[in-house]
Design an enzyme around this catalytic site. Structure first.
Site, PDB file in Angstrom:
ATOM      1  N   ASN A  16      67.469  23.177  25.116  1.00 35.60           N
ATOM      2  CA  ASN A  16      66.349  24.063  24.823  1.00 35.60           C
ATOM      3  C   ASN A  16      66.944  25.382  24.343  1.00 35.60           C
ATOM      4  OD1 ASN A  16      67.074  25.124  27.523  1.00 35.60           O
ATOM      5  ND2 ASN A  16      65.160  26.266  27.345  1.00 35.60           N
ATOM      6  N   HIS A  30      68.782  28.610  15.995  1.00 36.88           N
ATOM      7  CA  HIS A  30      69.352  27.674  16.964  1.00 36.88           C
ATOM      8  C   HIS A  30      70.809  28.005  17.260  1.00 36.88           C
ATOM      9  CE1 HIS A  30      65.933  24.890  16.885  1.00 36.88           C
ATOM     10  NE2 HIS A  30      65.830  25.241  15.609  1.00 36.88           N
TER      11      HIS A  30
END
Length: 184
Positions: A32, A43
């Site tokens: 996550n 990310h």
């Protein structure tokens, strides 16, 4: 750009858009996003995260990409998603139910986009999300439709069990397997 304390606090519980398209060679799947990633909407954005170096040193990218360049992965037929979409300060804030629900959502995503490989970056996340408590790093018997599944070590700087060289070697194994299957 480093996020401020206020930006980090505001990122808690938010999500980051996937880097995804149909027909990828490999869809990388993190556990996550952390707050740092959530604040930047990128990310694996925390400076100590070893994902980007492992991706490069494993042979997936021609040079070391920065998190801000994540959308360029699509040109290489690579993508990024997460088992659980919501950002947290630590992965231990997630519940087993969130992992299992994330596994269902991830399966639906894989069925829709049909990457050749799903690479889950974190063994515990994979074990919990898909119910394979004895899974190991490497290729899995489990498939999602025609998509093969590979589990990679968590590249977080907190994962001291894996050195940068060890991470790169595991990424390189997936790269070699994905090349072999592409050329068949």
């Amino acid at each position: 750009m480093r996020p401020t304390k206020d930006q980090l606090a505001a990122a808690h519980g938010t999500t980051i858009p996937d880097v995804i398209a149909p027909g990828l060679d490999v869809l990388f799947c993190g556990i996550n996003p952390g707050l740092y990633s959530g604040a930047l909407k990128q990310h694996f954005a925390r400076p100590g995260n070893r994902f980007w170096p492992a991706l490069h040193n494993g042979g997936f990218t021609p040079r070391l990409y920065k998190p801000a360049e994540q959308d360029r992965l699509l040109d290489l037929k690579l993508g990024i998603t997460n088992v659980v979409a919501r950002t947290t300060a630590r992965a231990d804030e997630l519940t087993a139910d969130e992992y299992r629900e994330g596994g269902k959502l991830l399966q639906a995503k894989v069925e829709k986009y049909r990457p050749r490989w799903l690479a889950v970056v974190g063994i515990t996340a994979y074990r919990t999300a898909f119910g394979f408590p004895k899974a190991h790093v490497g290729p899995q018997e489990h498939r999602i439709g025609d998509t093969r599944v590979w589990v990679l070590p968590n590249p977080s700087g907190l994962n001291a069990h894996w050195t940068p060289a060890g991470l790169a070697a595991e990424f390189a194994k997936l790269r070699a397997a994905s090349e072999v299957r592409r050329n068949r």
